[in-house]
Design an enzyme around this catalytic site. Structure first.
Site, mmCIF file in Angstrom:
data_model
loop_
_atom_site.group_PDB
_atom_site.id
_atom_site.type_symbol
_atom_site.label_atom_id
_atom_site.label_comp_id
_atom_site.label_asym_id
_atom_site.label_seq_id
_atom_site.Cartn_x
_atom_site.Cartn_y
_atom_site.Cartn_z
ATOM 1 N N LYS A 66 0.813 -1.163 0.113
ATOM 2 C CA LYS A 66 -0.144 0.012 -0.105
ATOM 3 C C LYS A 66 0.908 1.173 -0.067
ATOM 4 C CE LYS A 66 -3.525 -0.588 -0.699
ATOM 5 N NZ LYS A 66 -3.670 -1.085 -1.933
ATOM 6 N N GLY A 68 2.136 2.364 -2.964
ATOM 7 C CA GLY A 68 1.585 2.759 -4.524
ATOM 8 C C GLY A 68 2.247 1.861 -5.381
ATOM 9 N N ASN A 70 1.110 -0.652 -7.183
ATOM 10 C CA ASN A 70 0.146 -1.026 -8.322
ATOM 11 C C ASN A 70 0.303 0.243 -9.236
ATOM 12 O OD1 ASN A 70 -0.723 -3.479 -7.328
ATOM 13 N ND2 ASN A 70 -2.445 -2.616 -6.161
ATOM 14 N N HIS A 130 7.077 -7.047 -2.438
ATOM 15 C CA HIS A 130 7.085 -6.340 -1.341
ATOM 16 C C HIS A 130 7.855 -7.009 -0.095
ATOM 17 C CE1 HIS A 130 3.148 -4.266 -2.586
ATOM 18 N NE2 HIS A 130 2.498 -5.562 -2.387
ATOM 19 N N SER A 160 -4.194 3.181 4.498
ATOM 20 C CA SER A 160 -4.487 2.341 3.303
ATOM 21 C C SER A 160 -4.431 0.826 3.401
ATOM 22 C CB SER A 160 -3.641 2.993 2.121
ATOM 23 O OG SER A 160 -3.800 2.146 0.890
ATOM 24 N N TYR A 215 6.217 8.065 -2.998
ATOM 25 C CA TYR A 215 4.715 8.361 -3.465
ATOM 26 C C TYR A 215 4.223 9.640 -3.387
ATOM 27 C CZ TYR A 215 -0.447 7.635 -2.901
ATOM 28 O OH TYR A 215 -1.779 7.538 -3.355
#
Length: 305
Positions: A66, A68, A70, A130, A160, A215
């Site tokens: 989470k 970012g 993706n 990750h 998130s 991010y």
């Protein structure tokens, strides 16, 4: 929707169609004292990962969940395909190759045989993970592959991840934000501790084949961020192409998926109590304060009330 995201949804749907009554205790497994989703990976897969061989042309995107990844993947894939100038037929062949070889959206996902199948993928392979450095294959940090590390301020990351946890059927949900916050602060989530993750990556900060991007800087100026990424990976794009990709991967372009993919900087203020706010301030300072990564995250700007 990215093809990696489509693959995740496909895996989840297949798993739950086979076993709709998976118990909460069976959703996770522990490897090296870190939790992982059992329907997406296994201890055998993480063991097999040790033998994975990187290529000098590999594009490695790393980041805690989470932060970012993706969104970053979508940007990088657009830049890579634009630079390579694939024909429509070539693009279809690359996508089909991933499907036929049963590729997964993260390096640590899939069955133990996935790494042998990855050898058949054409270069440039775009690989996401990750995982913290000590669980990555030795070839990744010792070889010539380039690593782009994505970081995000911990408070927005926590929020998130909280929403992600409670909306993802392959993960056990949390009854309250307070319960989740305690788990986040103690690293009792899949992929472990955010703080341990950054502390470990900070030890590789001088790696000659690694660069860091945040991010927040991508949100503030996507074109400038993409130019930094393109320079690092050797992608050659013009101004018009950068502008096109920025629009294609923007918050507005993603529509109903945009909040999930992009997130809102500063959303942590909606959930953090004063005590939790102070607790995270102290934890961040103890673990990461004064480091290069801390400077990159701009904690005082994004995490102070």
């Amino acid at each position: 929707m990215s093809r990696n995201r489509e693959r995740v949804i496909e895996i989840i749907e297949n798993v739950f169609s086979e076993n709709e009554k998976t118990s909460p205790e069976d959703l996770l497994f522990s490897y090296d004292d870190i939790l992982y989703p059992a329907v997406l990976s296994s201890p055998e897969t993480l063991e097999a990962l040790k033998s994975f061989e990187t290529r000098s042309t590999d594009v490695i995107l790393a980041g805690y969940p989470k932060t970012g990844t993706n969104w970053l993947e979508q940007m990088v894939r657009e830049m890579e395909s634009t630079d390579a100038k694939y024909t429509e037929e070539e693009m279809k062949e690359r996508i089909n190759a991933e499907k036929e070889l049963q590729m997964f959206p993260r390096l640590e996902f899939g069955d133990p045989g996935v790494f042998e199948r990855m050898k058949k993928l054409p270069s440039r392979r775009i690989i996401l993970t990750h995982l913290p450095p000590h669980l990555l294959p030795p070839s990744l940090l010792q070889g010539k592959a380039k690593i782009l590390l994505l970081v995000r301020n911990p408070k927005d990351t926590a929020v998130s991840y909280y929403h992600f946890y409670n909306n993802m059927p392959v993960l056990p949900s949390f009854a309250t934000w307070d319960e989740y916050f305690a788990a986040f602060m103690n690293g009792k989530l899949t992929w472990g501790s955010y703080f341990d993750h950054l502390m470990e990556w900070n030890r590789h900060i001088d790696h000659e084949r690694m660069v860091i991007i945040s991010y927040e800087e991508l949100k503030e100026n996507p074109v400038l961020g993409m130019k930094k990424i393109a320079a690092f990976f050797g992608f050659s794009l013009n101004e018009e192409e950068f502008s096109r990709i920025a629009k294609k991967t923007s918050f507005q372009a993603m529509k109903e998926k945009s909040k999930e993919t992009h997130g809102v900087v500063g959303s942590w203020r909606d959930l953090f109590s004063e005590v939790q706010n102070e607790e995270m301030d102290q934890k961040f300072e103890e673990c990461i304060g004064g480091t290069i990564l801390a400077t990159k995250i701009k904690y005082d700007l994004y995490c102070k009330t």
